[in-house]
Design a protein around this motif. Structure first.
Motif, PDB file in Angstrom:
ATOM      1  N   PRO A  95      -3.107 -27.305  -5.272  1.00  0.00           N
ATOM      2  CA  PRO A  95      -1.903 -26.575  -4.827  1.00  0.00           C
ATOM      3  C   PRO A  95      -0.847 -27.525  -4.275  1.00  0.00           C
ATOM      4  CG  PRO A  95      -3.909 -25.602  -3.922  1.00  0.00           C
ATOM      5  CD  PRO A  95      -4.307 -26.899  -4.535  1.00  0.00           C
ATOM      6  N   LEU A  96       0.402 -27.144  -4.456  1.00  0.00           N
ATOM      7  CA  LEU A  96       1.479 -27.916  -3.850  1.00  0.00           C
ATOM      8  C   LEU A  96       1.449 -27.768  -2.341  1.00  0.00           C
ATOM      9  CD1 LEU A  96       4.438 -27.026  -6.247  1.00  0.00           C
ATOM     10  CD2 LEU A  96       3.058 -29.094  -6.245  1.00  0.00           C
ATOM     11  N   HIS A  97       1.260 -26.512  -1.876  1.00  0.00           N
ATOM     12  CA  HIS A  97       1.224 -26.212  -0.445  1.00  0.00           C
ATOM     13  C   HIS A  97       0.462 -24.922  -0.225  1.00  0.00           C
ATOM     14  CE1 HIS A  97       3.535 -29.148   1.800  1.00  0.00           C
ATOM     15  NE2 HIS A  97       4.478 -29.123   0.884  1.00  0.00           N
ATOM     16  N   THR A  98      -0.104 -24.794   0.960  1.00  0.00           N
ATOM     17  CA  THR A  98      -0.659 -23.508   1.367  1.00  0.00           C
ATOM     18  C   THR A  98      -0.051 -23.136   2.712  1.00  0.00           C
ATOM     19  OG1 THR A  98      -2.594 -24.475   2.477  1.00  0.00           O
ATOM     20  CG2 THR A  98      -2.846 -23.880   0.155  1.00  0.00           C
ATOM     21  N   TYR A  99       0.271 -21.854   2.862  1.00  0.00           N
ATOM     22  CA  TYR A  99       0.940 -21.360   4.056  1.00  0.00           C
ATOM     23  C   TYR A  99       0.208 -20.143   4.607  1.00  0.00           C
ATOM     24  CZ  TYR A  99       4.938 -24.116   2.392  1.00  0.00           C
ATOM     25  OH  TYR A  99       5.751 -25.127   1.964  1.00  0.00           O
ATOM     26  N   ARG A 100       0.362 -19.949   5.889  1.00  0.00           N
ATOM     27  CA  ARG A 100      -0.072 -18.717   6.531  1.00  0.00           C
ATOM     28  C   ARG A 100       1.177 -17.852   6.680  1.00  0.00           C
ATOM     29  NH1 ARG A 100      -3.751 -18.124  11.984  1.00  0.00           N
ATOM     30  NH2 ARG A 100      -3.162 -15.993  12.521  1.00  0.00           N
ATOM     31  N   LEU A 101       1.213 -16.751   5.951  1.00  0.00           N
ATOM     32  CA  LEU A 101       2.389 -15.882   5.917  1.00  0.00           C
ATOM     33  C   LEU A 101       2.081 -14.574   6.630  1.00  0.00           C
ATOM     34  CD1 LEU A 101       5.157 -14.875   4.826  1.00  0.00           C
ATOM     35  CD2 LEU A 101       3.968 -14.262   2.704  1.00  0.00           C
ATOM     36  N   GLN A 102       2.908 -14.229   7.596  1.00  0.00           N
ATOM     37  CA  GLN A 102       2.736 -12.962   8.302  1.00  0.00           C
ATOM     38  C   GLN A 102       4.041 -12.179   8.281  1.00  0.00           C
ATOM     39  OE1 GLN A 102       1.266 -13.136  12.334  1.00  0.00           O
ATOM     40  NE2 GLN A 102       1.081 -10.916  12.483  1.00  0.00           N
ATOM     41  N   LEU A 103       3.972 -10.972   7.734  1.00  0.00           N
ATOM     42  CA  LEU A 103       5.106 -10.052   7.806  1.00  0.00           C
ATOM     43  C   LEU A 103       4.983  -9.269   9.101  1.00  0.00           C
ATOM     44  CD1 LEU A 103       5.380  -8.622   4.165  1.00  0.00           C
ATOM     45  CD2 LEU A 103       6.266 -10.767   5.119  1.00  0.00           C
ATOM     46  N   LEU A 104       5.993  -9.373   9.954  1.00  0.00           N
ATOM     47  CA  LEU A 104       5.980  -8.689  11.239  1.00  0.00           C
ATOM     48  C   LEU A 104       6.681  -7.336  11.165  1.00  0.00           C
ATOM     49  CD1 LEU A 104       6.821 -11.767  13.492  1.00  0.00           C
ATOM     50  CD2 LEU A 104       4.573 -10.723  13.123  1.00  0.00           C
ATOM     51  N   HIS A 105       7.736  -7.270  10.349  1.00  0.00           N
ATOM     52  CA  HIS A 105       8.502  -6.030  10.217  1.00  0.00           C
ATOM     53  C   HIS A 105       9.002  -5.914   8.786  1.00  0.00           C
ATOM     54  CE1 HIS A 105       8.522  -5.878  14.598  1.00  0.00           C
ATOM     55  NE2 HIS A 105       9.014  -7.098  14.618  1.00  0.00           N
ATOM     56  N   ARG A 106       9.355  -4.686   8.412  1.00  0.00           N
ATOM     57  CA  ARG A 106      10.045  -4.434   7.139  1.00  0.00           C
ATOM     58  C   ARG A 106      11.249  -3.551   7.430  1.00  0.00           C
ATOM     59  NH1 ARG A 106       5.955  -2.501   2.600  1.00  0.00           N
ATOM     60  NH2 ARG A 106       4.916  -1.407   4.304  1.00  0.00           N
ATOM     61  N   PHE A 107      12.193  -4.127   8.168  1.00  0.00           N
ATOM     62  CA  PHE A 107      13.417  -3.429   8.528  1.00  0.00           C
ATOM     63  C   PHE A 107      14.496  -3.672   7.472  1.00  0.00           C
ATOM     64  CE2 PHE A 107      12.164  -4.190  13.228  1.00  0.00           C
ATOM     65  CZ  PHE A 107      11.344  -3.065  13.211  1.00  0.00           C
ATOM     66  N   ASN A 108      15.420  -2.727   7.348  1.00  0.00           N
ATOM     67  CA  ASN A 108      16.616  -2.878   6.512  1.00  0.00           C
ATOM     68  C   ASN A 108      16.284  -3.187   5.054  1.00  0.00           C
ATOM     69  OD1 ASN A 108      18.318  -2.655   8.891  1.00  0.00           O
ATOM     70  ND2 ASN A 108      17.703  -4.757   9.370  1.00  0.00           N
ATOM     71  N   GLY A 109      15.164  -2.665   4.572  1.00  0.00           N
ATOM     72  CA  GLY A 109      14.798  -2.865   3.177  1.00  0.00           C
ATOM     73  C   GLY A 109      14.361  -4.269   2.834  1.00  0.00           C
ATOM     74  N   THR A 110      13.952  -5.048   3.855  1.00  0.00           N
ATOM     75  CA  THR A 110      13.547  -6.425   3.608  1.00  0.00           C
ATOM     76  C   THR A 110      12.448  -6.838   4.581  1.00  0.00           C
ATOM     77  OG1 THR A 110      14.397  -8.660   3.194  1.00  0.00           O
ATOM     78  CG2 THR A 110      15.350  -7.450   5.077  1.00  0.00           C
ATOM     79  N   TRP A 111      12.117  -8.136   4.636  1.00  0.00           N
ATOM     80  CA  TRP A 111      11.004  -8.618   5.470  1.00  0.00           C
ATOM     81  C   TRP A 111      11.502  -9.450   6.641  1.00  0.00           C
ATOM     82  CZ3 TRP A 111       7.815 -11.310   1.024  1.00  0.00           C
ATOM     83  CH2 TRP A 111       7.378 -10.335   0.115  1.00  0.00           C
ATOM     84  N   GLN A 112      10.765  -9.382   7.738  1.00  0.00           N
ATOM     85  CA  GLN A 112      10.926 -10.312   8.857  1.00  0.00           C
ATOM     86  C   GLN A 112       9.528 -10.821   9.212  1.00  0.00           C
ATOM     87  OE1 GLN A 112      12.154  -6.909   9.362  1.00  0.00           O
ATOM     88  NE2 GLN A 112      13.978  -7.575   8.269  1.00  0.00           N
ATOM     89  N   GLY A 113       9.397 -12.119   9.420  1.00  0.00           N
ATOM     90  CA  GLY A 113       8.068 -12.631   9.731  1.00  0.00           C
ATOM     91  C   GLY A 113       8.054 -14.120   9.963  1.00  0.00           C
TER      92      GLY A 113
END
Length: 227
Positions: A95-113
């Motif tokens: 892999p090029l990179h591995t990340y820990r991704l967390q979505l905290l909210h889904r406001f306004n039709g999009t993601w915050q995290g």
């Protein structure tokens, strides 16, 4: 189904493994603690769609608004160890990179995290899916002129791809994303979009329905600004 308040912390994030991010294309895998199999994706539309389905299944983070569409609605942990074990078996394709991704909210039709590099531990916050893509591209030193998402000013655009024609009117760029109106000229339907993510998912539905290649927003050869 577990509800948001019942989810333990290890179920509130995914591991994002990126195998390729070049020529405006992304491919990789998503791992979640509740699934034995990895979720593979090819392209930002598939990645966004899989994350939306996973979040809907977990009811975390909950959506603040119902997703819009041009089509009728259809009626460190064990996870970290499993990622290393499976990816370690894939020889010749590191892999090029591995990340820990967390979505905290889904406001306004999009993601915050948050997005955290598993190797360096460095963490970034993003306020929208568009912001997420921009930050990811910055990690891979992708110049703006080769960005997956074109840097468009407000205005009217005509877009044509695989026999389908659209009029895209970008009205605002609030909350680090786009808001406007999409008119599917070929299908004679119009829908408002509250974010770039929503626009991407709507367009992806149309092309998926027609069994055409999933749209890549960089593939704006047919994009013409009309006003």
């Amino acid at each position: 189904m577990r509800y948001r308040t019942q989810l333990p912390n290890e179920d509130k994030y995914v591991i994002l493994v990126i195998r390729d991010l070049s020529n405006s294309h992304i491919s990789g895998s998503i791992y979640h603690s509740l699934g034995e199999e990895r979720i593979r994706f090819h392209g930002f539309w598939e990645f966004a769609n899989e994350m939306e389905h996973l979040s809907d299944y977990l009811t975390y983070p909950s959506v603040s608004m119902e997703r819009r569409s041009l089509l009728p609605a259809d009626e460190s942990s064990d996870l970290e160890e499993r990622v290393d074990r499976i990816e370690g078996r894939m020889r010749g394709s590191k892999p090029l990179h591995t990340y820990r991704l967390q979505l905290l909210h889904r406001f306004n039709g999009t993601w915050q995290g948050t997005l955290q590099d598993r190797e360096s531990g460095e963490m970034w916050r993003f306020e929208s899916f568009l912001d997420f893509v921009r930050r990811l591209e910055a990690q891979f030193y992708i110049p703006v002129e080769k960005s997956f998402i074109p840097d468009l000013p407000n205005g009217n655009y005509f877009y044509q791809k695989d026999g389908q024609e659209f009029s895209i009117h970008i009205l605002f760029q609030r909350n680090r994303t786009w808001q406007g109106t999409l008119c599917w000229l070929s299908g004679k339907k119009t829908v408002n979009f509250r974010s770039y993510l929503e626009l991407l998912l709507i367009l992806g539905e149309v092309f998926h329905m027609e069994d055409a290649p999933i749209i890549q927003m960089r593939d704006y050869d047919g994009l013409v600004k009309t006003s």
